[in-house]
Design a protein around this motif. Structure first.
Motif, PDB file in Angstrom:
ATOM      1  N   GLU A   1      -5.778  -0.187   1.379  1.00 18.33           N
ATOM      2  CA  GLU A   1      -5.658   0.371   0.146  1.00 18.33           C
ATOM      3  C   GLU A   1      -6.723   0.346  -0.915  1.00 18.33           C
ATOM      4  OE1 GLU A   1      -0.649   0.815   0.368  1.00 18.33           O
ATOM      5  OE2 GLU A   1      -1.460  -1.162  -0.483  1.00 18.33           O
ATOM      6  N   GLN A   2      -6.633   0.905  -1.799  1.00 15.20           N
ATOM      7  CA  GLN A   2      -7.420   0.805  -3.130  1.00 15.20           C
ATOM      8  C   GLN A   2      -6.682   1.047  -4.293  1.00 15.20           C
ATOM      9  OE1 GLN A   2     -11.143   3.294  -2.939  1.00 15.20           O
ATOM     10  NE2 GLN A   2     -10.810   3.389  -5.357  1.00 15.20           N
ATOM     11  N   ASP A   3      -6.687  -0.002  -5.272  1.00 15.10           N
ATOM     12  CA  ASP A   3      -6.098  -0.029  -6.608  1.00 15.10           C
ATOM     13  C   ASP A   3      -6.518   1.250  -7.380  1.00 15.10           C
ATOM     14  OD1 ASP A   3      -4.440  -0.854  -8.584  1.00 15.10           O
ATOM     15  OD2 ASP A   3      -6.129  -1.852  -9.691  1.00 15.10           O
TER      16      ASP A   3
ATOM     17  N   PHE B   1      -0.560  10.754  -5.986  1.00 17.60           N
ATOM     18  CA  PHE B   1      -0.167  10.227  -7.193  1.00 17.60           C
ATOM     19  C   PHE B   1       0.016   8.936  -6.998  1.00 17.60           C
ATOM     20  CE2 PHE B   1       3.555   9.144  -9.994  1.00 17.60           C
ATOM     21  CZ  PHE B   1       2.950   9.158 -11.002  1.00 17.60           C
ATOM     22  N   PRO B   2      -0.821   7.949  -7.808  1.00 16.98           N
ATOM     23  CA  PRO B   2      -0.589   6.538  -7.591  1.00 16.98           C
ATOM     24  C   PRO B   2       0.529   5.985  -8.397  1.00 16.98           C
ATOM     25  CG  PRO B   2      -2.555   7.020  -9.217  1.00 16.98           C
ATOM     26  CD  PRO B   2      -1.751   8.389  -8.708  1.00 16.98           C
ATOM     27  N   THR B   3       1.596   5.459  -7.941  1.00 18.44           N
ATOM     28  CA  THR B   3       2.614   4.840  -8.338  1.00 18.44           C
ATOM     29  C   THR B   3       2.459   3.385  -8.603  1.00 18.44           C
ATOM     30  OG1 THR B   3       3.556   4.377  -6.464  1.00 18.44           O
ATOM     31  CG2 THR B   3       4.448   6.183  -7.255  1.00 18.44           C
ATOM     32  N   ALA B   4       3.351   2.758  -9.487  1.00 15.32           N
ATOM     33  CA  ALA B   4       2.946   1.442  -9.833  1.00 15.32           C
ATOM     34  C   ALA B   4       3.568   0.470  -9.169  1.00 15.32           C
ATOM     35  CB  ALA B   4       3.172   1.139 -11.347  1.00 15.32           C
ATOM     36  N   THR B   5       3.421  -0.728  -8.630  1.00 14.15           N
ATOM     37  CA  THR B   5       4.175  -1.457  -7.596  1.00 14.15           C
ATOM     38  C   THR B   5       3.564  -3.097  -7.850  1.00 14.15           C
ATOM     39  OG1 THR B   5       4.602  -2.206  -5.343  1.00 14.15           O
ATOM     40  CG2 THR B   5       2.620  -1.130  -5.642  1.00 14.15           C
ATOM     41  N   THR B   6       4.869  -3.923  -7.624  1.00  8.89           N
ATOM     42  CA  THR B   6       4.293  -5.282  -7.592  1.00  8.89           C
ATOM     43  C   THR B   6       3.992  -5.782  -6.123  1.00  8.89           C
ATOM     44  OG1 THR B   6       6.452  -5.893  -7.657  1.00  8.89           O
ATOM     45  CG2 THR B   6       5.520  -5.608  -9.747  1.00  8.89           C
ATOM     46  N   ARG B   7       4.218  -4.976  -5.041  1.00  7.91           N
ATOM     47  CA  ARG B   7       3.881  -5.751  -3.838  1.00  7.91           C
ATOM     48  C   ARG B   7       2.529  -5.859  -3.765  1.00  7.91           C
ATOM     49  NH1 ARG B   7       1.296  -2.317  -0.631  1.00  7.91           N
ATOM     50  NH2 ARG B   7       1.566  -0.086  -0.415  1.00  7.91           N
ATOM     51  N   PRO B   8       2.080  -6.566  -2.617  1.00  9.97           N
ATOM     52  CA  PRO B   8       0.650  -7.264  -2.329  1.00  9.97           C
ATOM     53  C   PRO B   8      -0.158  -5.821  -1.726  1.00  9.97           C
ATOM     54  CG  PRO B   8       1.972  -8.742  -1.484  1.00  9.97           C
ATOM     55  CD  PRO B   8       2.852  -7.579  -2.120  1.00  9.97           C
TER      56      PRO B   8
ATOM     57  N   ASP C   1       4.443   8.908  -2.128  1.00 11.82           N
ATOM     58  CA  ASP C   1       5.391   8.239  -1.069  1.00 11.82           C
ATOM     59  C   ASP C   1       6.533   7.476  -2.112  1.00 11.82           C
ATOM     60  OD1 ASP C   1       7.041   6.559   0.400  1.00 11.82           O
ATOM     61  OD2 ASP C   1       5.590   5.645   1.278  1.00 11.82           O
ATOM     62  N   ILE C   2       7.508   8.052  -2.340  1.00 14.55           N
ATOM     63  CA  ILE C   2       8.480   7.710  -3.365  1.00 14.55           C
ATOM     64  C   ILE C   2       9.970   7.243  -2.803  1.00 14.55           C
ATOM     65  CG2 ILE C   2       9.973   8.031  -5.494  1.00 14.55           C
ATOM     66  CD1 ILE C   2       7.451  10.338  -6.078  1.00 14.55           C
ATOM     67  N   GLU C   3      10.436   6.101  -3.178  1.00 16.41           N
ATOM     68  CA  GLU C   3      11.877   5.724  -2.713  1.00 16.41           C
ATOM     69  C   GLU C   3      12.770   6.712  -2.977  1.00 16.41           C
ATOM     70  OE1 GLU C   3      10.914   1.811  -1.277  1.00 16.41           O
ATOM     71  OE2 GLU C   3      13.008   2.889  -1.331  1.00 16.41           O
ATOM     72  N   TYR C   4      13.818   7.110  -2.259  1.00 10.98           N
ATOM     73  CA  TYR C   4      14.695   8.087  -2.600  1.00 10.98           C
ATOM     74  C   TYR C   4      15.544   8.282  -3.583  1.00 10.98           C
ATOM     75  CZ  TYR C   4      19.087   5.413  -1.443  1.00 10.98           C
ATOM     76  OH  TYR C   4      20.046   4.658  -1.296  1.00 10.98           O
ATOM     77  N   LEU C   5      15.941   6.918  -4.261  1.00 11.56           N
ATOM     78  CA  LEU C   5      16.437   6.856  -5.648  1.00 11.56           C
ATOM     79  C   LEU C   5      15.479   7.291  -6.760  1.00 11.56           C
ATOM     80  CD1 LEU C   5      18.369   3.471  -5.242  1.00 11.56           C
ATOM     81  CD2 LEU C   5      19.323   5.926  -5.157  1.00 11.56           C
TER      82      LEU C   5
ATOM     83  N   HIS D   1      -1.711   3.076  -4.936  1.00 13.89           N
ATOM     84  CA  HIS D   1      -0.855   2.426  -6.221  1.00 13.89           C
ATOM     85  C   HIS D   1      -1.677   1.999  -7.227  1.00 13.89           C
ATOM     86  CE1 HIS D   1       2.551   3.036  -3.386  1.00 13.89           C
ATOM     87  NE2 HIS D   1       1.964   2.446  -2.741  1.00 13.89           N
ATOM     88  N   HIS D   2      -0.964   1.633  -8.156  1.00 15.35           N
ATOM     89  CA  HIS D   2      -1.493   0.764  -9.433  1.00 15.35           C
ATOM     90  C   HIS D   2      -0.889  -0.562  -9.037  1.00 15.35           C
ATOM     91  CE1 HIS D   2      -3.464   3.592 -11.715  1.00 15.35           C
ATOM     92  NE2 HIS D   2      -2.316   4.283 -11.747  1.00 15.35           N
ATOM     93  N   PHE D   3      -1.717  -1.526  -8.381  1.00 15.19           N
ATOM     94  CA  PHE D   3      -0.865  -2.686  -8.181  1.00 15.19           C
ATOM     95  C   PHE D   3      -0.985  -3.573  -9.124  1.00 15.19           C
ATOM     96  CE2 PHE D   3      -2.672  -0.952  -4.433  1.00 15.19           C
ATOM     97  CZ  PHE D   3      -1.376  -1.123  -3.311  1.00 15.19           C
TER      98      PHE D   3
END
Length: 328
Positions: free
Chosen positions: A60-62, A48-55, A116-120, A66-68
């Protein structure tokens, strides 16, 4: 801080596997192993591609991991309610979030989504979708192992590694709230455990459809009574089903057979003329004389066949006394 402004819709058959754990625990490597195992199988198992602002990282592949997106685009997604939940982490302009439409479409399609999801974020999405999210905590064998793994993958500098370590106590404390805990000390063993978790969840959630796809989901028991001669051989071989009826669960088949024989042959039935299988001592169960089956296109029929002697067995004539007085 985590935020949410969306209530989930019903009618979903898929589920999300939220992989939780410190950076360097091996979540992505384990996730990729499971996805490869299920490639080409049903249900669809994908990341499941999450969205992130990290490089984006080299491997990886957009749109896959993730959706970068830019910070501006991420804030636009927040403002337009395009995220189920989002977080700003590590005290920077780095954001992570879960695109609502992507998750909704996957769950409604019956897919198994892994992320891969942050615990919060995992905690929040579990609250929103309690029946469609399982949390799996990937525990490293030690903090020193985390440091070495992050150094080996060479995606963080020493400053970033030290900053990520500050989150480890809170992340480890969350482990007890997860549905499953896997210690990633030996990768092959940890991968088998994760695969078992997902296979078990698929089976648990699809019991009815799995059962319907097997012959065990489509069978019936039939009790039948056939006419036999005094030698217990079947009569009228062209019409073995002299009398038959379905066997309902909990009803002894011999009881059904006796009722059939009374209906088909004679009301005042002599039960001693029923032909059965060998009955075990001290066992109330009376087995059929034949147990056979028939495979059909859409299932199976199992036949419990009893016999009924249409004529009594002739008893031998009693022995006549012999006069031996005239014998020498």
């Amino acid at each position: 801080m985590t935020h949410s402004a969306y209530s989930p819709r019903p009618q979903r058959t898929g589920f999300l596997v939220a992989m939780v754990g410190p950076a360097g625990a091996g979540k992505n490597q384990l996730m990729n192993d499971v996805i490869n195992r299920y490639q080409g199988q049903m249900p669809v198992v994908r990341q499941f591609p999450t969205a992130t602002t990290r490089p984006i990282r080299e491997y990886e592949q957009d749109g896959r991991e993730h959706h970068f997106v830019s910070v501006e685009r991420f804030k636009h997604m927040i403002a337009h309610n395009e995220l189920i939940e989002y977080q700003q982490v590590h005290g920077t302009e780095r954001y992570y979030g879960m695109p609502r439409e992507t998750l909704e479409l996957g769950l409604e399609a019956g897919e198994v989504l892994i992320a891969d999801i942050e615990y919060l974020g995992a905690l929040r999405v579990k609250e929103l979708y309690p029946d469609h999210v399982i949390t799996v905590f990937i525990m490293p064998p030690s903090v020193s192992a985390l440091i070495e793994r992050m150094r080996i993958r060479n995606t963080e500098d020493e400053t970033e590694i030290s900053k990520r370590l500050l989150r480890v106590p809170a992340e480890v404390n969350f482990a007890s709230q997860c549905d499953y805990l896997i210690i990633n000390d030996a990768f092959d063993y940890a991968a088998r455990l994760l695969n078992g978790v997902i296979a078990g969840e698929i089976n648990r959630r699809n019991k009815q459809s799995i059962l319907a796809s097997t012959m065990l989901g489509k069978f019936e028991y039939i009790v039948r009574v056939v006419a036999v001669g005094s030698d217990n051989q079947v009569l009228n071989t062209s019409d073995l089903t002299t009398a038959s009826a379905p066997l309902n669960y909990g009803t002894p088949p011999f009881e059904v057979a006796v009722a059939l024989a009374r209906s088909a042959f004679e009301a005042n039935l002599d039960v001693s003329r029923m032909v059965t299988g060998d009955r075990k001592p001290d066992d109330e169960y009376i087995p059929p004389m034949q147990l056979t089956y028939e495979r059909l296109d859409k299932g199976e029929r199992i036949y419990f066949t009893y016999g009924y002697r249409t004529t009594p067995v002739e008893q031998p004539s009693p022995a006549q006394p012999v006069d031996v007085s005239s014998r020498g």
